[in-house]
Design a protein around this motif. Sequence first.
Motif, PDB file in Angstrom:
ATOM      1  N   ALA A 305       0.794  -1.224   0.000  1.00 21.95           N
ATOM      2  CA  ALA A 305       0.000   0.000   0.000  1.00 21.95           C
ATOM      3  C   ALA A 305       0.827   1.274   0.000  1.00 21.95           C
ATOM      4  CB  ALA A 305      -0.955  -0.001   1.198  1.00 21.95           C
ATOM      5  N   ARG A 306       2.047   1.223   0.578  1.00 22.43           N
ATOM      6  CA  ARG A 306       2.886   2.429   0.648  1.00 22.43           C
ATOM      7  C   ARG A 306       4.353   2.031   0.567  1.00 22.43           C
ATOM      8  NH1 ARG A 306       0.148   3.546   5.676  1.00 22.43           N
ATOM      9  NH2 ARG A 306       2.209   3.477   6.653  1.00 22.43           N
ATOM     10  N   PRO A 307       5.205   2.896   0.033  1.00 21.13           N
ATOM     11  CA  PRO A 307       6.639   2.577  -0.040  1.00 21.13           C
ATOM     12  C   PRO A 307       7.275   2.332   1.320  1.00 21.13           C
ATOM     13  CG  PRO A 307       6.126   4.446  -1.456  1.00 21.13           C
ATOM     14  CD  PRO A 307       4.889   4.165  -0.657  1.00 21.13           C
ATOM     15  N   ASP A 308       6.867   3.086   2.337  1.00 24.62           N
ATOM     16  CA  ASP A 308       7.482   2.907   3.656  1.00 24.62           C
ATOM     17  C   ASP A 308       7.196   1.535   4.235  1.00 24.62           C
ATOM     18  OD1 ASP A 308       4.769   4.130   3.866  1.00 24.62           O
ATOM     19  OD2 ASP A 308       5.100   3.860   6.016  1.00 24.62           O
ATOM     20  N   LEU A 309       6.018   0.987   3.917  1.00 27.06           N
ATOM     21  CA  LEU A 309       5.675  -0.352   4.400  1.00 27.06           C
ATOM     22  C   LEU A 309       6.566  -1.405   3.735  1.00 27.06           C
ATOM     23  CD1 LEU A 309       1.784  -0.003   4.258  1.00 27.06           C
ATOM     24  CD2 LEU A 309       3.235   0.141   6.288  1.00 27.06           C
ATOM     25  N   ALA A 310       6.803  -1.253   2.438  1.00 26.67           N
ATOM     26  CA  ALA A 310       7.671  -2.192   1.716  1.00 26.67           C
ATOM     27  C   ALA A 310       9.110  -2.082   2.208  1.00 26.67           C
ATOM     28  CB  ALA A 310       7.595  -1.924   0.214  1.00 26.67           C
ATOM     29  N   ASP A 311       9.569  -0.866   2.462  1.00 25.17           N
ATOM     30  CA  ASP A 311      10.939  -0.673   2.965  1.00 25.17           C
ATOM     31  C   ASP A 311      11.123  -1.337   4.321  1.00 25.17           C
ATOM     32  OD1 ASP A 311      11.607   0.779   0.713  1.00 25.17           O
ATOM     33  OD2 ASP A 311      11.403   2.739   1.676  1.00 25.17           O
ATOM     34  N   LEU A 313       9.396  -3.856   5.588  1.00 27.10           N
ATOM     35  CA  LEU A 313       9.346  -5.304   5.413  1.00 27.10           C
ATOM     36  C   LEU A 313      10.697  -5.818   4.912  1.00 27.10           C
ATOM     37  CD1 LEU A 313       7.564  -7.830   5.589  1.00 27.10           C
ATOM     38  CD2 LEU A 313       6.826  -7.375   3.237  1.00 27.10           C
ATOM     39  N   SER A 314      11.326  -5.086   3.989  1.00 22.95           N
ATOM     40  CA  SER A 314      12.657  -5.472   3.504  1.00 22.95           C
ATOM     41  C   SER A 314      13.677  -5.493   4.636  1.00 22.95           C
ATOM     42  CB  SER A 314      13.127  -4.499   2.408  1.00 22.95           C
ATOM     43  OG  SER A 314      12.402  -4.701   1.222  1.00 22.95           O
ATOM     44  N   ARG A 315      13.588  -4.514   5.529  1.00 24.63           N
ATOM     45  CA  ARG A 315      14.510  -4.489   6.670  1.00 24.63           C
ATOM     46  C   ARG A 315      14.282  -5.678   7.590  1.00 24.63           C
ATOM     47  NH1 ARG A 315      13.749   1.196   6.080  1.00 24.63           N
ATOM     48  NH2 ARG A 315      11.918   1.193   7.454  1.00 24.63           N
ATOM     49  N   GLN A 316      13.035  -6.031   7.810  1.00 22.43           N
ATOM     50  CA  GLN A 316      12.741  -7.196   8.651  1.00 22.43           C
ATOM     51  C   GLN A 316      13.325  -8.468   8.056  1.00 22.43           C
ATOM     52  OE1 GLN A 316       8.384  -6.380   8.765  1.00 22.43           O
ATOM     53  NE2 GLN A 316       8.548  -6.761  10.968  1.00 22.43           N
ATOM     54  N   VAL A 317      13.188  -8.628   6.740  1.00 21.62           N
ATOM     55  CA  VAL A 317      13.729  -9.807   6.061  1.00 21.62           C
ATOM     56  C   VAL A 317      15.255  -9.818   6.140  1.00 21.62           C
ATOM     57  CG1 VAL A 317      14.016 -10.943   3.827  1.00 21.62           C
ATOM     58  CG2 VAL A 317      11.750 -10.124   4.530  1.00 21.62           C
ATOM     59  N   ALA A 318      15.874  -8.692   5.808  1.00 22.59           N
ATOM     60  CA  ALA A 318      17.340  -8.614   5.806  1.00 22.59           C
ATOM     61  C   ALA A 318      17.906  -8.866   7.205  1.00 22.59           C
ATOM     62  CB  ALA A 318      17.783  -7.243   5.293  1.00 22.59           C
ATOM     63  N   ASP A 319      17.286  -8.288   8.214  1.00 21.51           N
ATOM     64  CA  ASP A 319      17.757  -8.495   9.587  1.00 21.51           C
ATOM     65  C   ASP A 319      17.614  -9.954  10.008  1.00 21.51           C
ATOM     66  OD1 ASP A 319      18.297  -5.812   9.714  1.00 21.51           O
ATOM     67  OD2 ASP A 319      16.567  -5.291  10.965  1.00 21.51           O
ATOM     68  N   PRO A 336      14.909  -0.087  -3.201  1.00 21.18           N
ATOM     69  CA  PRO A 336      14.322   0.644  -2.072  1.00 21.18           C
ATOM     70  C   PRO A 336      13.337   1.703  -2.558  1.00 21.18           C
ATOM     71  CG  PRO A 336      16.691   0.443  -1.787  1.00 21.18           C
ATOM     72  CD  PRO A 336      16.389  -0.035  -3.180  1.00 21.18           C
ATOM     73  N   GLY A 337      12.255   1.849  -1.825  1.00 23.53           N
ATOM     74  CA  GLY A 337      11.234   2.825  -2.200  1.00 23.53           C
ATOM     75  C   GLY A 337      10.185   2.282  -3.142  1.00 23.53           C
ATOM     76  N   ALA A 338      10.381   1.076  -3.660  1.00 29.17           N
ATOM     77  CA  ALA A 338       9.393   0.472  -4.557  1.00 29.17           C
ATOM     78  C   ALA A 338       8.263  -0.143  -3.737  1.00 29.17           C
ATOM     79  CB  ALA A 338      10.044  -0.598  -5.423  1.00 29.17           C
ATOM     80  N   THR A 339       7.059  -0.119  -4.261  1.00 32.75           N
ATOM     81  CA  THR A 339       5.928  -0.782  -3.596  1.00 32.75           C
ATOM     82  C   THR A 339       5.773  -2.227  -4.059  1.00 32.75           C
ATOM     83  OG1 THR A 339       4.463   0.189  -5.267  1.00 32.75           O
ATOM     84  CG2 THR A 339       4.618   1.328  -3.142  1.00 32.75           C
ATOM     85  N   GLN A 340       6.394  -2.586  -5.168  1.00 34.12           N
ATOM     86  CA  GLN A 340       6.377  -3.990  -5.574  1.00 34.12           C
ATOM     87  C   GLN A 340       7.157  -4.808  -4.553  1.00 34.12           C
ATOM     88  OE1 GLN A 340       7.813  -4.822  -9.530  1.00 34.12           O
ATOM     89  NE2 GLN A 340       7.874  -7.037  -9.214  1.00 34.12           N
ATOM     90  N   PHE A 341       6.555  -5.925  -4.146  1.00 34.22           N
ATOM     91  CA  PHE A 341       7.242  -6.822  -3.205  1.00 34.22           C
ATOM     92  C   PHE A 341       6.840  -8.242  -3.564  1.00 34.22           C
ATOM     93  CE2 PHE A 341       8.888  -8.794   0.480  1.00 34.22           C
ATOM     94  CZ  PHE A 341       9.729  -7.885   1.116  1.00 34.22           C
ATOM     95  N   ASP A 342       7.759  -8.951  -4.199  1.00 32.66           N
ATOM     96  CA  ASP A 342       7.466 -10.316  -4.638  1.00 32.66           C
ATOM     97  C   ASP A 342       7.635 -11.291  -3.478  1.00 32.66           C
ATOM     98  OD1 ASP A 342       6.937  -9.571  -7.313  1.00 32.66           O
ATOM     99  OD2 ASP A 342       9.092  -9.406  -7.682  1.00 32.66           O
ATOM    100  N   PRO A 343       6.932 -12.444  -3.543  1.00 38.33           N
ATOM    101  CA  PRO A 343       6.937 -13.378  -2.416  1.00 38.33           C
ATOM    102  C   PRO A 343       8.332 -13.845  -2.014  1.00 38.33           C
ATOM    103  CG  PRO A 343       5.227 -13.965  -3.986  1.00 38.33           C
ATOM    104  CD  PRO A 343       6.043 -12.890  -4.629  1.00 38.33           C
ATOM    105  N   VAL A 344       8.503 -14.017  -0.719  1.00 38.78           N
ATOM    106  CA  VAL A 344       9.746 -14.497  -0.111  1.00 38.78           C
ATOM    107  C   VAL A 344       9.398 -15.683   0.782  1.00 38.78           C
ATOM    108  CG1 VAL A 344      11.599 -13.920   1.525  1.00 38.78           C
ATOM    109  CG2 VAL A 344      10.839 -12.218  -0.150  1.00 38.78           C
ATOM    110  N   ILE A 345      10.260 -16.702   0.789  1.00 37.05           N
ATOM    111  CA  ILE A 345      10.161 -17.786   1.774  1.00 37.05           C
ATOM    112  C   ILE A 345      11.438 -17.783   2.599  1.00 37.05           C
ATOM    113  CG2 ILE A 345       9.944 -20.259   2.197  1.00 37.05           C
ATOM    114  CD1 ILE A 345       8.515 -20.538  -0.473  1.00 37.05           C
ATOM    115  N   LEU A 346      11.280 -17.720   3.914  1.00 41.41           N
ATOM    116  CA  LEU A 346      12.411 -17.854   4.830  1.00 41.41           C
ATOM    117  C   LEU A 346      12.269 -19.151   5.607  1.00 41.41           C
ATOM    118  CD1 LEU A 346      12.779 -14.271   6.398  1.00 41.41           C
ATOM    119  CD2 LEU A 346      13.992 -15.233   4.426  1.00 41.41           C
ATOM    120  N   THR A 347      13.336 -19.948   5.631  1.00 40.60           N
ATOM    121  CA  THR A 347      13.374 -21.152   6.457  1.00 40.60           C
ATOM    122  C   THR A 347      14.395 -20.943   7.585  1.00 40.60           C
ATOM    123  OG1 THR A 347      15.044 -22.182   5.047  1.00 40.60           O
ATOM    124  CG2 THR A 347      12.738 -22.607   4.487  1.00 40.60           C
ATOM    125  N   ASN A 348      14.533 -21.972   8.421  1.00 39.22           N
ATOM    126  CA  ASN A 348      15.438 -21.882   9.569  1.00 39.22           C
ATOM    127  C   ASN A 348      15.107 -20.666  10.442  1.00 39.22           C
ATOM    128  OD1 ASN A 348      17.654 -23.170  10.935  1.00 39.22           O
ATOM    129  ND2 ASN A 348      18.916 -21.402  10.422  1.00 39.22           N
TER     130      ASN A 348
END
Length: 465
Positions: A305-311, A313-319, A336-348
Amino acid sequence: MPIASINPYTGRTLRRFTEFSWAKTERLLAQAHRAAAQWRATTFAERAAGLRRAAALLRERQEELARLMALEMGKPLRDGRAEAQKCATCCEYYATHAEAFLADEEVKTDAGRSFISYAPLGVVLAIMPWNFPLWQVVRFAAPALMAGNVGLLKHAPNVPQCALALENIFHDAGLPPAAFQNLFINNETVARLLADPRVAAVTLTGSERAGVAVGTEAGRHLKKAVLELGGSDPFIVLADADVPLAAKTAAQARMINAGQSCIAAKRFIVEKSVKAEFVQLLKGHLQALRYGDPLAEATDYGPLARPDLADELSRQVADSVAQGAKVALAGGQPRPGATQFDPVILTNVKKGQRAYLEELFGPVALVLTARDAAQALALANDSPFGLGAAVWTRDVARAEAMARQLESGAVFINGLVKSMPELPFGGVKHSGHGRELSYVGIREFVNQKSVWIAKAAEPDTVKTE
């Protein structure tokens, strides 16, 4: 944050709106307070007629409403149509059942007669989020209005046209204009409203932070509050589950609204023996989904919905990856700053990682490994949240036993977690308190009044000669 329609797919600002002054807000509150005294005196049949007309208008205007949602917060058109239709069903549900839900309830006591009656509280302030900009509002408004309350809506600042569209629908349906009013206001004005004795109660759907702020103000002024907050819903897959069906449903459950849903499945807790199969199938389903313009019929998921939300979420994944999580499907933002966010799977995913503890509000699937059902249950409950949960197994009796032990407001067995008018909706722990929907939800904003009537006095016995 400005009150504006900004297309998250293009970044283009479509319309801006001016914040209401306190003087204007107070004038609308005064109108609502006067309307509450009149609306509570109407019959259930009169209220139901208005709600049924609102349902018809929601269906008639579904294309316009779906387009507004696509433009303001990125929901694909077919999902927007479905949301409008669901809202219509909710209006009809309460139009049909409200009178029975709020009928006097006889209780056997030492009285000649005693019962519980249900009376409206008055003005209810609703603070609503952007992710389901029609449904979140209607699931509060339909029961509240049918109970005889009136509503003031403070919607999220990025969906102002959706707020106005709903206001128009209720007005065009014949409800008194002051029975449902939209307010373009900021958080300071919300606090002033909560301090005003003419506001009887508040309902909020939003973040933990917003819940703490609103709950604190409501408590300070002794106002009834219903808080529906975040979730990090567990989706348990046991070794005897139908794994292909579970994986297919998991992809759907994670990608509801591009993953921006409080009851989207977020933590996939899978027994070790079927984990590899589950992850591989889930990955295939997620990769098959098509990103695109939410106004295009072929789009499966749109932007966040907004660029800040995508940014964020990216930080949460990277951390989380830096803390030991493994990437099984690399998606995310193209930049960074894009609203597109393609699916990610994290294991472990394990303790000590942001992904283990926090809600990830977007298309990121977290896979946790359990050695058995007991550990799966423990992992599911090891969360500050408790909104929804799912259990997948062919042993339904075992699933039901687990459901009773899961710390959540709802558990779906071998199915997709969803909200519906028939069942109460809400959570425990940091997911909030109180309930929406069902007969439970309509009784949140009424005075549950006990009435006790003494037994009739025995007539004196008169002796005659």
